[in-house]
Motif scaffolding. Structure first.
Motif, PDB file in Angstrom:
ATOM      1  N   LEU A   1     -37.502 -16.315  -6.224  1.00 53.11           N
ATOM      2  CA  LEU A   1     -38.811 -16.049  -6.820  1.00 53.11           C
ATOM      3  C   LEU A   1     -38.795 -16.333  -8.321  1.00 53.11           C
ATOM      4  CD1 LEU A   1     -39.805 -12.776  -4.944  1.00 53.11           C
ATOM      5  CD2 LEU A   1     -40.778 -15.060  -4.646  1.00 53.11           C
ATOM      6  N   LEU A   2     -37.689 -16.004  -8.978  1.00 51.71           N
ATOM      7  CA  LEU A   2     -37.577 -16.296 -10.409  1.00 51.71           C
ATOM      8  C   LEU A   2     -37.587 -17.803 -10.665  1.00 51.71           C
ATOM      9  CD1 LEU A   2     -34.973 -13.713 -11.757  1.00 51.71           C
ATOM     10  CD2 LEU A   2     -37.421 -13.807 -12.211  1.00 51.71           C
ATOM     11  N   GLN A   3     -36.902 -18.555  -9.814  1.00 50.18           N
ATOM     12  CA  GLN A   3     -36.904 -20.014  -9.952  1.00 50.18           C
ATOM     13  C   GLN A   3     -38.313 -20.565  -9.763  1.00 50.18           C
ATOM     14  OE1 GLN A   3     -34.071 -21.330  -7.039  1.00 50.18           O
ATOM     15  NE2 GLN A   3     -32.375 -21.336  -8.502  1.00 50.18           N
ATOM     16  N   LEU A   4     -39.011 -20.078  -8.785  1.00 48.00           N
ATOM     17  CA  LEU A   4     -40.371 -20.514  -8.532  1.00 48.00           C
ATOM     18  C   LEU A   4     -41.276 -20.184  -9.712  1.00 48.00           C
ATOM     19  CD1 LEU A   4     -42.494 -21.708  -6.643  1.00 48.00           C
ATOM     20  CD2 LEU A   4     -42.726 -19.449  -5.594  1.00 48.00           C
ATOM     21  N   GLU A   5     -41.120 -18.976 -10.244  1.00 50.44           N
ATOM     22  CA  GLU A   5     -41.915 -18.582 -11.403  1.00 50.44           C
ATOM     23  C   GLU A   5     -41.647 -19.522 -12.579  1.00 50.44           C
ATOM     24  OE1 GLU A   5     -42.870 -14.624 -14.039  1.00 50.44           O
ATOM     25  OE2 GLU A   5     -40.795 -15.020 -13.462  1.00 50.44           O
ATOM     26  N   GLY A   6     -40.378 -19.881 -12.783  1.00 47.52           N
ATOM     27  CA  GLY A   6     -40.025 -20.799 -13.871  1.00 47.52           C
ATOM     28  C   GLY A   6     -40.666 -22.162 -13.688  1.00 47.52           C
ATOM     29  N   ARG A   7     -40.641 -22.658 -12.473  1.00 46.91           N
ATOM     30  CA  ARG A   7     -41.266 -23.957 -12.184  1.00 46.91           C
ATOM     31  C   ARG A   7     -42.763 -23.920 -12.402  1.00 46.91           C
ATOM     32  NH1 ARG A   7     -37.881 -24.428  -6.750  1.00 46.91           N
ATOM     33  NH2 ARG A   7     -35.905 -25.108  -7.643  1.00 46.91           N
ATOM     34  N   LEU A   8     -43.386 -22.830 -11.961  1.00 45.11           N
ATOM     35  CA  LEU A   8     -44.828 -22.689 -12.168  1.00 45.11           C
ATOM     36  C   LEU A   8     -45.181 -22.584 -13.648  1.00 45.11           C
ATOM     37  CD1 LEU A   8     -45.715 -20.248  -9.242  1.00 45.11           C
ATOM     38  CD2 LEU A   8     -46.258 -22.691  -9.406  1.00 45.11           C
ATOM     39  N   SER A   9     -44.330 -21.926 -14.415  1.00 44.72           N
ATOM     40  CA  SER A   9     -44.552 -21.811 -15.862  1.00 44.72           C
ATOM     41  C   SER A   9     -44.471 -23.192 -16.529  1.00 44.72           C
ATOM     42  CB  SER A   9     -43.524 -20.870 -16.499  1.00 44.72           C
ATOM     43  OG  SER A   9     -43.683 -19.573 -16.029  1.00 44.72           O
ATOM     44  N   ILE A  10     -43.510 -23.980 -16.090  1.00 45.83           N
ATOM     45  CA  ILE A  10     -43.364 -25.347 -16.640  1.00 45.83           C
ATOM     46  C   ILE A  10     -44.589 -26.192 -16.304  1.00 45.83           C
ATOM     47  CG2 ILE A  10     -42.066 -27.515 -16.420  1.00 45.83           C
ATOM     48  CD1 ILE A  10     -39.534 -25.759 -16.066  1.00 45.83           C
ATOM     49  N   LEU A  11     -45.052 -26.099 -15.063  1.00 43.35           N
ATOM     50  CA  LEU A  11     -46.245 -26.836 -14.656  1.00 43.35           C
ATOM     51  C   LEU A  11     -47.479 -26.382 -15.436  1.00 43.35           C
ATOM     52  CD1 LEU A  11     -45.807 -27.067 -10.771  1.00 43.35           C
ATOM     53  CD2 LEU A  11     -45.680 -28.942 -12.426  1.00 43.35           C
ATOM     54  N   ALA A  12     -47.603 -25.087 -15.619  1.00 43.40           N
ATOM     55  CA  ALA A  12     -48.739 -24.552 -16.371  1.00 43.40           C
ATOM     56  C   ALA A  12     -48.697 -24.994 -17.818  1.00 43.40           C
ATOM     57  CB  ALA A  12     -48.761 -23.038 -16.281  1.00 43.40           C
TER      58      ALA A  12
END
Length: 128
Positions: A114-125
């Motif tokens: 979940l932390l990895q996913l959150e990081g990826r979403l933050s980068i995309l945002a």
């Protein structure tokens, strides 16, 4: 008059909660159990658990763990019950804790993903 019809989770007493919990767990009545789990007064819950039969306390832990597994958004409400169940001193065998341990282990194992996913979403945002 049914005990359920006069039970109010906001005005529960130790006696009324013990009665409702005993009936709900003995009969498998989920509606009655849900009503019981609506009680928020920690003192009433703790005193009720002390009066509840040890076998029913074990069954209650299993039922609350199952509810937490199926509806994680109820964690704040159900963790109070789990904590007080564990503090009641009526859970003696590690076998009784196995479902809770398994649930917690599953949640801990999924956390890094979940932390990895959150990081990826933050980068995309941030790219927008």
């Amino acid at each position: 008059k049914s005990p359920l019809s006069s039970f109010s989770s906001k005005k529960a007493t130790t006696e009324s909660l013990v009665n409702i919990l005993s009936q709900a767990l003995s009969s498998g009545d989920d509606a009655m159990l849900e009503l019981s789990l609506g009680v928020r007064d920690k003192r009433v819950i703790a005193l009720s658990l002390k009066e509840l039969d040890a076998n029913l306390v074990s069954l209650l832990l299993t039922k609350v763990t199952s509810r937490l597994s199926h509806r994680p958004n109820r964690a704040s409400e159900l963790c109070v019950w789990i904590s007080l169940l564990l503090e009641s001193g009526k859970i003696h065998e590690t076998q009784q804790l196995r479902p809770l341990r398994n649930l917690l282990q599953e949640r801990v194992e999924s956390f890094p993903h979940l932390l990895q996913l959150e990081g990826r979403l933050s980068i995309l945002a941030a790219m927008k």
